[in-house]
Design a protein around this motif. Structure first.
Motif, PDB file in Angstrom:
ATOM      1  N   LEU A 198       0.821  -1.219   0.000  1.00  0.00           N
ATOM      2  CA  LEU A 198       0.000   0.000   0.000  1.00  0.00           C
ATOM      3  C   LEU A 198       0.856   1.272   0.000  1.00  0.00           C
ATOM      4  N   PHE A 199       2.136   1.125   0.310  1.00  0.00           N
ATOM      5  CA  PHE A 199       3.025   2.289   0.228  1.00  0.00           C
ATOM      6  C   PHE A 199       3.063   2.850  -1.194  1.00  0.00           C
ATOM      7  N   GLY A 200       2.638   2.044  -2.175  1.00  0.00           N
ATOM      8  CA  GLY A 200       2.529   2.557  -3.543  1.00  0.00           C
ATOM      9  C   GLY A 200       1.680   3.822  -3.597  1.00  0.00           C
ATOM     10  N   PHE A 201       0.612   3.878  -2.797  1.00  0.00           N
ATOM     11  CA  PHE A 201      -0.230   5.088  -2.743  1.00  0.00           C
ATOM     12  C   PHE A 201       0.546   6.242  -2.103  1.00  0.00           C
ATOM     13  N   SER A 202       1.292   5.911  -1.035  1.00  0.00           N
ATOM     14  CA  SER A 202       2.081   6.953  -0.357  1.00  0.00           C
ATOM     15  C   SER A 202       3.113   7.553  -1.298  1.00  0.00           C
ATOM     16  N   TYR A 203       3.763   6.679  -2.106  1.00  0.00           N
ATOM     17  CA  TYR A 203       4.789   7.177  -3.034  1.00  0.00           C
ATOM     18  C   TYR A 203       4.177   8.151  -4.043  1.00  0.00           C
ATOM     19  N   ALA A 204       2.942   7.856  -4.497  1.00  0.00           N
ATOM     20  CA  ALA A 204       2.293   8.729  -5.486  1.00  0.00           C
ATOM     21  C   ALA A 204       2.012  10.102  -4.874  1.00  0.00           C
ATOM     22  N   ILE A 205       1.452  10.113  -3.653  1.00  0.00           N
ATOM     23  CA  ILE A 205       1.165  11.389  -2.982  1.00  0.00           C
ATOM     24  C   ILE A 205       2.468  12.162  -2.758  1.00  0.00           C
ATOM     25  N   MET A 206       3.501  11.441  -2.314  1.00  0.00           N
ATOM     26  CA  MET A 206       4.797  12.074  -2.060  1.00  0.00           C
ATOM     27  C   MET A 206       5.375  12.698  -3.335  1.00  0.00           C
ATOM     28  N   SER A 207       5.277  11.985  -4.463  1.00  0.00           N
ATOM     29  CA  SER A 207       5.861  12.497  -5.709  1.00  0.00           C
ATOM     30  C   SER A 207       5.190  13.788  -6.146  1.00  0.00           C
ATOM     31  N   VAL A 208       3.857  13.829  -6.046  1.00  0.00           N
ATOM     32  CA  VAL A 208       3.119  15.033  -6.469  1.00  0.00           C
ATOM     33  C   VAL A 208       3.473  16.219  -5.567  1.00  0.00           C
ATOM     34  N   ILE A 209       3.457  16.014  -4.252  1.00  0.00           N
ATOM     35  CA  ILE A 209       3.745  17.119  -3.328  1.00  0.00           C
ATOM     36  C   ILE A 209       5.173  17.626  -3.529  1.00  0.00           C
ATOM     37  N   THR A 210       6.128  16.702  -3.644  1.00  0.00           N
ATOM     38  CA  THR A 210       7.528  17.116  -3.798  1.00  0.00           C
ATOM     39  C   THR A 210       7.736  17.849  -5.125  1.00  0.00           C
ATOM     40  N   ALA A 211       7.188  17.287  -6.212  1.00  0.00           N
ATOM     41  CA  ALA A 211       7.430  17.867  -7.543  1.00  0.00           C
ATOM     42  C   ALA A 211       6.731  19.213  -7.724  1.00  0.00           C
ATOM     43  N   GLU A 212       5.543  19.354  -7.149  1.00  0.00           N
ATOM     44  CA  GLU A 212       4.768  20.576  -7.415  1.00  0.00           C
ATOM     45  C   GLU A 212       4.947  21.668  -6.359  1.00  0.00           C
ATOM     46  N   VAL A 213       5.410  21.305  -5.166  1.00  0.00           N
ATOM     47  CA  VAL A 213       5.529  22.312  -4.111  1.00  0.00           C
ATOM     48  C   VAL A 213       6.992  22.627  -3.801  1.00  0.00           C
TER      49      VAL A 213
ATOM     50  N   GLY B  74       2.403   7.265   6.279  1.00  0.00           N
ATOM     51  CA  GLY B  74       3.440   6.889   5.302  1.00  0.00           C
ATOM     52  C   GLY B  74       3.708   7.997   4.299  1.00  0.00           C
ATOM     53  N   SER B  75       2.644   8.672   3.844  1.00  0.00           N
ATOM     54  CA  SER B  75       2.820   9.756   2.862  1.00  0.00           C
ATOM     55  C   SER B  75       3.632  10.901   3.446  1.00  0.00           C
ATOM     56  N   VAL B  76       3.275  11.306   4.683  1.00  0.00           N
ATOM     57  CA  VAL B  76       4.006  12.416   5.310  1.00  0.00           C
ATOM     58  C   VAL B  76       5.470  12.021   5.517  1.00  0.00           C
ATOM     59  N   MET B  77       5.692  10.762   5.929  1.00  0.00           N
ATOM     60  CA  MET B  77       7.065  10.322   6.161  1.00  0.00           C
ATOM     61  C   MET B  77       7.884  10.343   4.866  1.00  0.00           C
ATOM     62  N   TRP B  78       7.286   9.868   3.770  1.00  0.00           N
ATOM     63  CA  TRP B  78       8.032   9.859   2.510  1.00  0.00           C
ATOM     64  C   TRP B  78       8.212  11.264   1.943  1.00  0.00           C
ATOM     65  N   VAL B  79       7.245  12.157   2.201  1.00  0.00           N
ATOM     66  CA  VAL B  79       7.447  13.559   1.790  1.00  0.00           C
ATOM     67  C   VAL B  79       8.674  14.111   2.517  1.00  0.00           C
ATOM     68  N   SER B  80       8.810  13.794   3.811  1.00  0.00           N
ATOM     69  CA  SER B  80       9.958  14.319   4.561  1.00  0.00           C
ATOM     70  C   SER B  80      11.271  13.737   4.032  1.00  0.00           C
ATOM     71  N   ILE B  81      11.230  12.492   3.555  1.00  0.00           N
ATOM     72  CA  ILE B  81      12.458  11.867   3.049  1.00  0.00           C
ATOM     73  C   ILE B  81      12.840  12.452   1.685  1.00  0.00           C
ATOM     74  N   TYR B  82      11.853  12.687   0.829  1.00  0.00           N
ATOM     75  CA  TYR B  82      12.154  13.129  -0.533  1.00  0.00           C
ATOM     76  C   TYR B  82      12.258  14.641  -0.688  1.00  0.00           C
ATOM     77  N   SER B  83      11.456  15.408   0.080  1.00  0.00           N
ATOM     78  CA  SER B  83      11.383  16.830  -0.240  1.00  0.00           C
ATOM     79  C   SER B  83      12.419  17.674   0.485  1.00  0.00           C
ATOM     80  N   ILE B  84      12.850  17.269   1.689  1.00  0.00           N
ATOM     81  CA  ILE B  84      13.803  18.123   2.416  1.00  0.00           C
ATOM     82  C   ILE B  84      15.069  17.383   2.803  1.00  0.00           C
ATOM     83  N   ASN B  85      15.188  16.107   2.422  1.00  0.00           N
ATOM     84  CA  ASN B  85      16.402  15.363   2.765  1.00  0.00           C
ATOM     85  C   ASN B  85      17.484  15.723   1.741  1.00  0.00           C
ATOM     86  N   GLN B  86      18.608  16.224   2.234  1.00  0.00           N
ATOM     87  CA  GLN B  86      19.645  16.719   1.326  1.00  0.00           C
ATOM     88  C   GLN B  86      20.074  15.682   0.287  1.00  0.00           C
ATOM     89  N   SER B  87      20.105  14.389   0.680  1.00  0.00           N
ATOM     90  CA  SER B  87      20.542  13.340  -0.263  1.00  0.00           C
ATOM     91  C   SER B  87      19.657  13.343  -1.506  1.00  0.00           C
TER      92      SER B  87
END
Length: 608
Positions: free
Chosen positions: A88-103, A250-263
């Motif tokens: 089900l993390f597949g749904f979280s990854y989709a939400i994370m990708s949109v938020i990171t890419a657009e915001v 899961g979505s909030v956690m992956w947003v934090s990993i992708y959107s503000i993690n320097q790596s």
């Protein structure tokens, strides 16, 4: 017989050849990039690939660094033990990708930053930036130590490779290609490693399908064993994995990993255009879906093979994280070189994560701590410093691997660390990007209170892990085992710290079954919300509206999201309002042109 328990084969000569060849090929790519671009010695080239990368390699690199050895080894064991809910993390990854890419991407790209934490100084103050950077460095070193240690431990016990020898070798290879090749070497090596990791999963599934008489049988076995009941809509926040904990937490956690993690930020701002940067995140989404699907199906394949003889209950292995290496040596040892490829796959995951961590740690240290103090350094001195720091952080991460040995189950511990530290940081960024009212005092107080709360619940749950009633492990069987190494082995509570095995039930404090049992996926959400709410209240109490004079570039663009203002109007909003009544006059106004250029549409504005 396969799937009936007992000892398994160890590495053959060919396995060692394939394993060593793969690792050397990774180092070779780093050296090749270093030689090819030895004229490009600037710090920007080393840390950002000269901002000339394209979407697809960056996307594969984003996926590969997420797919650490922890994912390769931990996710199939998770699916085996708890079922397919992890998918089900597949749904979280989709939400994370949109938020990171657009915001987040347009904002960071527009500000042309090297360190994601530069934003914190521009928006708040230098102390806030330094605290943010320090939190990131602590989190990354901890996580990287775990990433190096976990696969080494699992593979050492199954293949007989010397544990510390392998740890030091892993670190050394990463240090070599990070030090010499910089970000370009890291990204291109990640591309190769991603292909190897996916090949490792495919080999396990294909061989499993042959042994079990087809993929349909594997699916049916998983269904009979209760492994396919993924959709649990229970809203209880204490249950480890439900549809809601994964979708929301899961979505909030992956947003934090992708959107503000320097790596990760460092990768997408290395793209040559904003379009490439956004595309890299959407292509990466496909990579994440493919990875999680293959990893979960590998776990279901493992269950089909071991449905009548669980290796953990049977005493063949010591921890759930050794399940997959044990399976590989059990079903693939007949094919010389294939186990070597698989071990290389798990190691590739480790290498890609460690190398990106080292590169990112160097970037934030140089940008946030060194350059502001020593302003007159030449490019050559900075280049030497980058290389020296790569070696230093590589050594620290290898040392940290020793600490990781006390952390219990790797997949959950790794994600918990991200949740505990990234949650408050994500709250700080959102506070700055969305609310003009917030000021540095509010941001600082909010982040500290958020961090205290998440560390309290996170450390508490490591010491007093949730009971099986909350984690819901699925039943396993040992009825079909041939050899029982020790029938009186007690299966440790899955995914928990060794501390628990000595903890008696009556010692559990009252908080253990409520506060400390909070699903680890909600740690990040807790930190984010606490930071934002406390930050806003403190900002308003300390006269936050003075911050309204800030550069409009520092907020989410009107075309992406609305930037909320709790009181007063900014100059920009006044100009925009005026434009509605008298557009022709205002169109010539330089303030409005400047606003349009920076905030509304940079590409259209350049034509004015």
């Amino acid at each position: 017989m396969t799937g009936a328990g007992g000892p398994v084969a160890t590495f053959s000569v060919w396995d060692y050849v394939v394993f060593a060849g793969t690792i050397l090929a990774a180092a070779g790519i780093g050296l090749f990039q270093a030689i090819r671009s030895r004229k490009e010695t600037s710090s920007s080239d080393f840390l950002l690939g000269g901002r000339q990368m394209t979407a697809v390699p960056v996307a594969m690199s984003l996926t590969a660094s997420f797919m650490s050895g922890i994912t390769v080894i931990g996710t199939p064991a998770e699916a085996y033990r708890f079922g397919a809910a992890f998918w089900l993390f597949g749904f979280s990854y989709a939400i994370m990708s949109v938020i990171t890419a657009e915001v987040f991407v347009p904002l960071f790209y527009r500000l042309a930053i090297t360190s994601a934490y530069e934003y914190l100084e521009l928006r708040f103050s230098r102390p806030v930036r330094l605290i943010g950077t320090t939190m990131y460095i602590a989190q990354t070193i901890l996580y990287t130590g775990m990433v190096i240690y976990a696969p080494a431990l699992a593979l050492n016990q199954i293949t007989g490779l010397d544990l510390w020898g392998v740890l030091v070798a892993t670190g050394a290879v990463c240090i070599v290609y990070c030090t010499l090749g910089g970000l370009k070497a890291v990204i291109w090596t990640d591309v190769m490693q991603m292909v190897i990791m996916l090949a490792g999963f495919v080999a396990v599934i294909a061989r499993g399908a042959v042994l079990q008489g087809g993929l349909t049988n594997i699916w049916e076995d998983a269904g009979k064993g209760g492994r396919l009941d993924a959709f649990d809509f229970d809203p209880d926040p204490l249950k480890r994995h439900t549809f809601w904990t994964i979708l929301v937490g899961g979505s909030v956690m992956w947003v934090s990993i992708y959107s503000i993690n320097q790596s990760q930020v460092q990768r997408y701002i290395s793209c040559k255009t904003l379009r490439h940067a956004k595309m890299s995140l959407y292509v990466n989404l496909v990579g994440l879906w493919l990875t999680v699907s293959l990893a979960v199906f590998s776990g279901l394949t493992m269950f089909s093979i071991y449905k009548n003889c669980d290796p953990l209950e049977n005493g063949d292995i010591g921890t759930p994280d050794q399940m997959l290496p044990y399976l590989v040596m059990d079903i693939l040892a007949a094919y010389p070189g294939i186990p070597g490829l698989f071990v290389a796959a798990a190691y590739s995951g480790t290498l890609s994560t460690v190398s990106s961590s080292i590169n990112a740690l160097v970037a934030v240290t140089v940008e946030d701590f060194i350059l502001p103090v020593f302003k007159n350094l030449t490019e050559k001195q900075v280049s030497w410093m980058n290389m020296g720091l790569s070696v230093f952080f590589g050594a620290v991460c290898i040392g940290m691997a020793g600490v990781a040995s006390a952390m219990g189950s790797i997949l959950q511990a790794a994600l918990s660390i991200f949740g505990m530290i990234s949650g408050p940081l994500l709250g700080l960024y959102l506070l700055g990007m969305l609310f003009r009212t917030s000021n540095s005092i509010g941001g600082l107080v909010g982040m500290i209170i958020g961090l205290v709360l998440t560390l309290w619940v996170g450390i508490g749950s490591q010491i007093y892990p949730p009971t099986a009633e909350k984690t819901n492990p699925l039943p396993v069987s040992t009825v079909g085992c041939n050899s029982t190494m020790s029938q009186n082995v007690t299966t440790p509570a899955p995914w928990t710290s060794p501390v628990t095995l000595t903890s008696q039930p009556h010692v559990r404090p009252p908080l253990a079954d409520s506060w400390y049992s909070l699903s680890y996926l909600y740690f990040c959400l807790l930190g984010t919300l606490t930071t934002m709410v406390v930050g806003l209240l403190v900002s308003m109490a300390t006269g936050g509206c003075k911050q309204d004079e800030k550069n409009p570039d520092l907020f989410v663009k009107a075309s992406d999201l609305f930037s909320f203002s709790c009181c007063g109007k900014s100059k920009v909003s006044e100009v925009t309002e005026k434009s509605a009544t008298d557009y022709n006059t205002v169109a010539d106004n330089p303030t409005f042109k400047d606003f349009e250029m920076k905030i509304i549409d940079p590409e259209r504005a350049t034509k004015l």
